[in-house]
Scaffold this active site. Structure first.
Site, PDB file in Angstrom:
ATOM      1  N   HIS A  33      38.117  29.854  43.693  1.00  0.00           N
ATOM      2  CA  HIS A  33      38.840  31.111  43.879  1.00  0.00           C
ATOM      3  C   HIS A  33      39.964  31.021  44.899  1.00  0.00           C
ATOM      4  O   HIS A  33      41.001  31.653  44.747  1.00  0.00           O
ATOM      5  CB  HIS A  33      37.862  32.237  44.210  1.00  0.00           C
ATOM      6  CG  HIS A  33      37.213  32.751  42.981  1.00  0.00           C
ATOM      7  ND1 HIS A  33      35.995  32.298  42.550  1.00  0.00           N
ATOM      8  CD2 HIS A  33      37.653  33.614  42.037  1.00  0.00           C
ATOM      9  CE1 HIS A  33      35.697  32.887  41.399  1.00  0.00           C
ATOM     10  NE2 HIS A  33      36.683  33.690  41.068  1.00  0.00           N
TER      11      HIS A  33
ATOM     12  N   ARG B 296      40.879  42.036  41.011  1.00  0.00           N
ATOM     13  CA  ARG B 296      39.557  41.563  41.433  1.00  0.00           C
ATOM     14  C   ARG B 296      39.069  42.439  42.585  1.00  0.00           C
ATOM     15  O   ARG B 296      39.438  42.214  43.734  1.00  0.00           O
ATOM     16  CB  ARG B 296      39.632  40.104  41.886  1.00  0.00           C
ATOM     17  CG  ARG B 296      39.916  39.109  40.771  1.00  0.00           C
ATOM     18  CD  ARG B 296      39.953  37.693  41.323  1.00  0.00           C
ATOM     19  NE  ARG B 296      39.844  36.680  40.294  1.00  0.00           N
ATOM     20  CZ  ARG B 296      40.876  36.045  39.730  1.00  0.00           C
ATOM     21  NH1 ARG B 296      42.114  36.339  40.091  1.00  0.00           N
ATOM     22  NH2 ARG B 296      40.667  35.116  38.807  1.00  0.00           N
TER      23      ARG B 296
ATOM     24  N   ARG C  73      38.533  45.382  37.661  1.00  0.00           N
ATOM     25  CA  ARG C  73      37.275  44.747  37.270  1.00  0.00           C
ATOM     26  C   ARG C  73      36.186  45.164  38.251  1.00  0.00           C
ATOM     27  O   ARG C  73      36.425  45.201  39.464  1.00  0.00           O
ATOM     28  CB  ARG C  73      37.423  43.225  37.276  1.00  0.00           C
ATOM     29  CG  ARG C  73      36.148  42.538  36.826  1.00  0.00           C
ATOM     30  CD  ARG C  73      36.316  41.066  36.713  1.00  0.00           C
ATOM     31  NE  ARG C  73      36.478  40.441  38.021  1.00  0.00           N
ATOM     32  CZ  ARG C  73      36.692  39.135  38.189  1.00  0.00           C
ATOM     33  NH1 ARG C  73      36.817  38.355  37.127  1.00  0.00           N
ATOM     34  NH2 ARG C  73      36.807  38.619  39.392  1.00  0.00           N
TER      35      ARG C  73
ATOM     36  N   GLU D 273      33.267  35.398  29.325  1.00  0.00           N
ATOM     37  CA  GLU D 273      33.331  34.230  30.204  1.00  0.00           C
ATOM     38  C   GLU D 273      32.000  33.480  30.272  1.00  0.00           C
ATOM     39  O   GLU D 273      31.865  32.498  30.982  1.00  0.00           O
ATOM     40  CB  GLU D 273      33.794  34.634  31.611  1.00  0.00           C
ATOM     41  CG  GLU D 273      33.049  35.794  32.223  1.00  0.00           C
ATOM     42  CD  GLU D 273      33.586  36.196  33.598  1.00  0.00           C
ATOM     43  OE1 GLU D 273      34.355  35.443  34.207  1.00  0.00           O
ATOM     44  OE2 GLU D 273      33.215  37.283  34.061  1.00  0.00           O
TER      45      GLU D 273
ATOM     46  N   ASN E  40      38.364  30.798  33.359  1.00  0.00           N
ATOM     47  CA  ASN E  40      37.913  30.029  34.538  1.00  0.00           C
ATOM     48  C   ASN E  40      36.414  29.787  34.481  1.00  0.00           C
ATOM     49  O   ASN E  40      35.940  28.667  34.683  1.00  0.00           O
ATOM     50  CB  ASN E  40      38.233  30.778  35.837  1.00  0.00           C
ATOM     51  CG  ASN E  40      39.679  31.178  35.913  1.00  0.00           C
ATOM     52  OD1 ASN E  40      40.510  30.583  35.240  1.00  0.00           O
ATOM     53  ND2 ASN E  40      39.992  32.167  36.718  1.00  0.00           N
ATOM     54  N   ASP E  41      35.678  30.852  34.203  1.00  0.00           N
ATOM     55  CA  ASP E  41      34.231  30.688  34.105  1.00  0.00           C
ATOM     56  C   ASP E  41      33.831  30.145  32.749  1.00  0.00           C
ATOM     57  O   ASP E  41      32.922  29.328  32.655  1.00  0.00           O
ATOM     58  CB  ASP E  41      33.526  32.025  34.368  1.00  0.00           C
ATOM     59  CG  ASP E  41      33.399  32.280  35.862  1.00  0.00           C
ATOM     60  OD1 ASP E  41      32.990  31.347  36.572  1.00  0.00           O
ATOM     61  OD2 ASP E  41      33.742  33.377  36.318  1.00  0.00           O
TER      62      ASP E  41
ATOM     63  N   ARG F 284      32.984  24.851  38.733  1.00  0.00           N
ATOM     64  CA  ARG F 284      34.424  24.974  39.013  1.00  0.00           C
ATOM     65  C   ARG F 284      34.750  24.748  40.477  1.00  0.00           C
ATOM     66  O   ARG F 284      35.918  24.604  40.846  1.00  0.00           O
ATOM     67  CB  ARG F 284      34.938  26.346  38.548  1.00  0.00           C
ATOM     68  CG  ARG F 284      34.297  27.507  39.286  1.00  0.00           C
ATOM     69  CD  ARG F 284      34.588  28.825  38.604  1.00  0.00           C
ATOM     70  NE  ARG F 284      35.797  29.452  39.107  1.00  0.00           N
ATOM     71  CZ  ARG F 284      36.143  30.710  38.820  1.00  0.00           C
ATOM     72  NH1 ARG F 284      35.396  31.445  38.005  1.00  0.00           N
ATOM     73  NH2 ARG F 284      37.234  31.229  39.313  1.00  0.00           N
TER      74      ARG F 284
HETATM   75  C1  PEP Z   1      37.643  33.980  34.981  1.00  0.00           C
HETATM   76  O1  PEP Z   1      36.490  33.612  35.118  1.00  0.00           O
HETATM   77  O2  PEP Z   1      38.454  33.443  34.192  1.00  0.00           O
HETATM   78  C2  PEP Z   1      38.174  35.091  35.779  1.00  0.00           C
HETATM   79  C3  PEP Z   1      39.365  35.592  35.558  1.00  0.00           C
HETATM   80  O3  PEP Z   1      37.385  35.567  36.777  1.00  0.00           O
HETATM   81  P1  PEP Z   1      37.179  34.864  38.195  1.00  0.00           P
HETATM   82  O4  PEP Z   1      38.143  33.708  38.292  1.00  0.00           O
HETATM   83  O5  PEP Z   1      37.422  35.887  39.234  1.00  0.00           O
HETATM   84  O6  PEP Z   1      35.766  34.416  38.133  1.00  0.00           O
HETATM   85 MG    MG Z   2      35.060  34.854  36.135  1.00  0.00          MG
END
Ligand code: PEP
Ligand code: MG
Length: 751
Positions: free
Chosen positions: A358, A465, A501, A599, A622-623, A633
């Site tokens: 993050h 976020r 979110r 995700e 991302n997840d 990650r």
């Molecule tokens: C993701 O997982 O792609 C996402 C946008 O959420 P975050 O990166 O905050 O987990």
């Molecule tokens: Mg995510």
């Protein structure tokens, strides 16, 4: 064996300076295996040549050149070389007249760090025999564990012996690309103020003042201990109170205190001198055979921490951010990043994490170059020195030479010209060559990514976020407080959709006031799972969002980490309840649009069913990538296995888009894949309806959209779906960008 291994690794980790580390290893290996000689050969920096760097047990006047051919053999093979009689091997080099009695048995084990050879660990004995298998296993295990320590000590050594600010220049440290761009500035090291080992070296303003500060801190700790000891008199048995006597004795010991004062005189600030001195003593006790004495190492550590606590004034706990700050730390949190004034922040280096952590995502949102996972960086030795952060390649240059510096300045200049060129066009809508308008939203969460200039380019916010304002506080924010934050965000795009979110803490987004201890945080308690377990927190967040939307009526609510229909049903039920409560309280709120993040792999298969219950889907790549590929990650070690362009990811995206469309719902992407100009082409080709990207990436993303037709993007996606590895997909995308005249995006950062 295990105990010995652990001890050696622990001692080597604590030793300061390459020579100390290597000397310690060869001595311990010699003693543990009972061999005649043990030695370490290392590759010279920037060369292919192995040189003897440390040995133990070598008789006066003897040398080991005869064995260099065999050492090189272990390096070439990247596996152990085990010989009963080294002298009969073809790579043994005889030196006529050397006259030494040869070592016959030989075992060489390569030291490999992140697939690169660092050197070879060798043991030898005079008599002719094969070393036993457990000796081989011992050395292989040790070499694997010590590789990182040696690599880090090597870089630290290049920075200069015990001198803090020496003259060795252009030291290259590798990491992982975190956020593109080049940052040139001075390192400001941040460290947890309770961790003595993490305190960096720093030049004091005045040596005399620093010594006085140190002595005062010691006196305060002494007085505190004396007071506690007296308070406990009669309450604790005398043997337990003896601990305080031991502490007080240590404080009056001239070697410990004078040692630190000497180091301050040598040019280190008091906390740095304290660290170096106390860790040296701690190591000394750690090495003792006697259990009782070894335990004393913990006392020294505790005492050091107490002095540090007294020493670090509030002013010192808060770093001084110089112009062109390169923020450096082991873990850097969102709030630490947000603390640096944006105009002063030139770059970021984290010794842990990866490009999908993050903090890296936030750096990209701010357009700040970042390198992650720089595990070998000797953080405690670089405070204040000049650093180049190459966020494209994931490289760091400490004390860059003039030529390197100007090369990077040129690169940074080219980049900023490209960005500025795209900036004015970025205010226009993103329309494909065949006339399809793609809404491009921004991802947000920090105050600074909502500047007016950035707002003028985006079609709204695709992902806010909410956990970021939660992380910046010391308790859960109340409903009114939250409503004020959300209203400000909703008002930043009053005529466009703004997607808030719900709370997604857990994983690498901890809340200091809601600690969660878990072995597998990313597979554990995070996102919607916490919200559903705590309706009191969830409801107040939903109510705050609804209240905030009264003026603008542009609210989209997005649920993170949904993995089952039940989780969505429960979330929707709570949203209904929040709405009902407000109506019952006589407050009319506009009906929000509701979306689900896709995700979690289970949600991919449920996409159509989930979509039927809401207004839109938003893919969190991302997840999704981390869960599909089983690649944490945030873990530096597996960062090179994390690929947005992996065939399995493309397959999942196709399934989600089809599922969403079958249900008649639009599909957006808010993961970082949408912010990568090459990968984004795949999303366009897969039929994604809108994108939400980091502000810094927005001009480039719009440029790509405007340069392709949907039809061409679909062809590229179909071609990519036939490929079976991410590297082939990447080269297909790069060629497509070059063919469309967007080569500048492919070459960015290649030097
Ligand atoms: C993701 O997982 O792609 C996402 C946008 O959420 P975050 O990166 O905050 O987990
Ligand atoms: Mg995510």
């Amino acid at each position: 064996m295990l105990f010995t291994l652990r001890r050696i690794v622990q001692e080597a980790t604590q030793a300061e300076g390459l020579t100390n580390v290597l000397d310690l290893i060869v001595q311990r290996v010699h003693d543990a295996l009972g061999v005649d000689v043990s030695s370490i050969y290392l590759l010279r920096p920037r060369s292919e040549q192995l040189t003897l760097r440390a040995s133990f047990g070598l008789p006066e006047g003897a040398h080991l050149q005869q064995y260099e051919g065999l050492v090189a053999l272990a390096a070439e093979r990247a596996e152990p070389v085990l010989l009963a009689d080294a002298t009969s091997h073809s790579r043994y080099q005889r030196f006529p007249g050397s006259g030494e009695k040869p070592y016959r048995s030989f075992l060489g084990v390569p030291i490999l760090h992140r697939r690169h050879l660092l050197g070879v660990l060798v043991v030898q004995s005079f008599d002719q025999h094969l070393f036993q298998e457990d000796h081989v296993a011992f050395l292989v295990t040790l070499a694997a564990q010590l590789a990182g320590v040696i690599s880090s000590a090597e870089i630290s050594g290049e920075l200069g012996g015990d001198e803090i600010h020496d003259v060795c220049r252009n030291i290259l440290v590798s990491g992982i690309p975190g956020s593109p761009g080049v940052g040139i500035g001075n390192a400001v090291v941040i460290f947890p103020d309770t961790e003595l080992a993490a305190v960096p070296d720093r030049k004091p303003d005045s040596i005399d003042d620093e010594i006085a500060l140190f002595r005062e801190a010691v006196a305060r700790v002494e007085a505190d201990l004396q007071r506690i000891k007296e308070q406990l008199a009669g309450k604790l048995p005398s043997e337990d109170r003896a601990l305080f006597d031991a502490y007080l004795m240590m404080l009056s010991s001239s070697s410990l205190i004078d040692g630190a004062v000497e180091r301050i005189r040598g040019g280190n600030w008091a906390p740095g001198a304290l660290r170096a001195t106390f860790l040296e003593y701690q190591r000394y006790f750690d090495e003792m055979e006697d259990d009782y004495l070894r335990e004393r190492a913990t006392d020294i550590q505790d005492l050091g921490r107490r002095i540090l606590e007294q020493l670090l004034t509030d002013g010192q706990k808060r770093p001084q951010y110089v112009d062109n700050t390169i923020l450096v730390g082991r873990d850097i949190s969102a709030s630490q990043l947000a603390e640096v004034p944006t105009e002063k922040l030139a770059g970021l280096i984290c010794t842990s994490g990866s490009g999908s952590s993050h903090v890296a995502i936030l750096a990209r949102a701010l357009g700040v170059p970042a390198v992650m996972g720089a595990t070998d960086l000797p953080v405690s030795r670089i405070d204040g020195i000049e650093v180049v952060v190459d966020g494209y390649q994931g490289a760091i240059y400490l004390r860059p030479e003039k030529s390197v510096r100007s090369e990077f300045e040129r690169l940074a200049q080219e980049e900023s010209e490209l960005t500025q060129g795209l900036w004015s066009e970025a205010r226009q809508p993103a329309i494909t060559l065949d006339g399809d308008t793609i809404p491009v939203y921004i991802n947000s969460g920090l105050k600074s990514d909502l500047m007016p200039a950035q707002r003028s380019m985006a079609d709204g916010i695709g992902l806010y976020r909410t956990e970021l304002p939660f992380m910046a506080r010391e308790r859960f924010p109340g409903e009114v407080e939250q409503a004020a934050i959300y209203e400000r965000v909703l008002r930043s795009f009053p005529d466009h959709p703004v997607t808030l979110r719900t709370l997604d803490v857990g994983g690498d987004k901890p809340l200091s006031y809601f600690p969660i201890e878990e072995d597998n945080p990313f597979l554990g308690y995070r996102g919607i799972r916490i919200s559903l377990d705590h309706p009191e927190i969830f409801l107040s967040q939903l109510r705050a969002m609804l209240l905030a939307s009264r003026a603008t009526a542009n609210l989209n609510i997005l649920f993170p980490m949904i993995g089952s229909m039940a989780e969505l049903d429960d979330s929707l039920a709570l949203l209904d309840r929040a709405q009902l409560e407000l109506t019952e309280e006589g407050v009319e709120v506009p009906v929000p649009r509701v979306g689900v993040m896709i995700e979690v792999p289970s949600a991919v298969y449920l996409a159509e069913h989930l979509a039927r219950k809401v207004d839109f889907l938003s893919i969190g790549t991302n997840d999704l990538v981390q869960y599909l590929l089983a690649v944490d990650r945030n873990n530096t070690r597996v960062a090179d296995l994390y690929h947005d362009d992996h065939p399995a990811v493309l397959c999942a995206i196709e399934a989600i888009v089809d599922g969403g469309h079958r249900a008649g719902r639009p599909v957006s992407v808010c993961g970082e894949m949408a912010s990568d100009p090459a990968s984004m082409l795949l999303l366009l080709g897969a039929g994604v309806d809108s994108l939400s990207v980091s502000v810094a990436a927005l001009p480039r993303i719009k440029w790509v959209i405007r340069s392709f037709s949907r039809e061409r993007a679909a062809e590229i996606f179909a071609e990519a779906r036939e490929l079976l590895d991410p590297f082939s997909v990447r080269s297909l995308l790069n060629s497509a960008l070059i063919d469309a005249g967007l080569g500048a995006l492919v070459r960015a950062g290649k030097h």
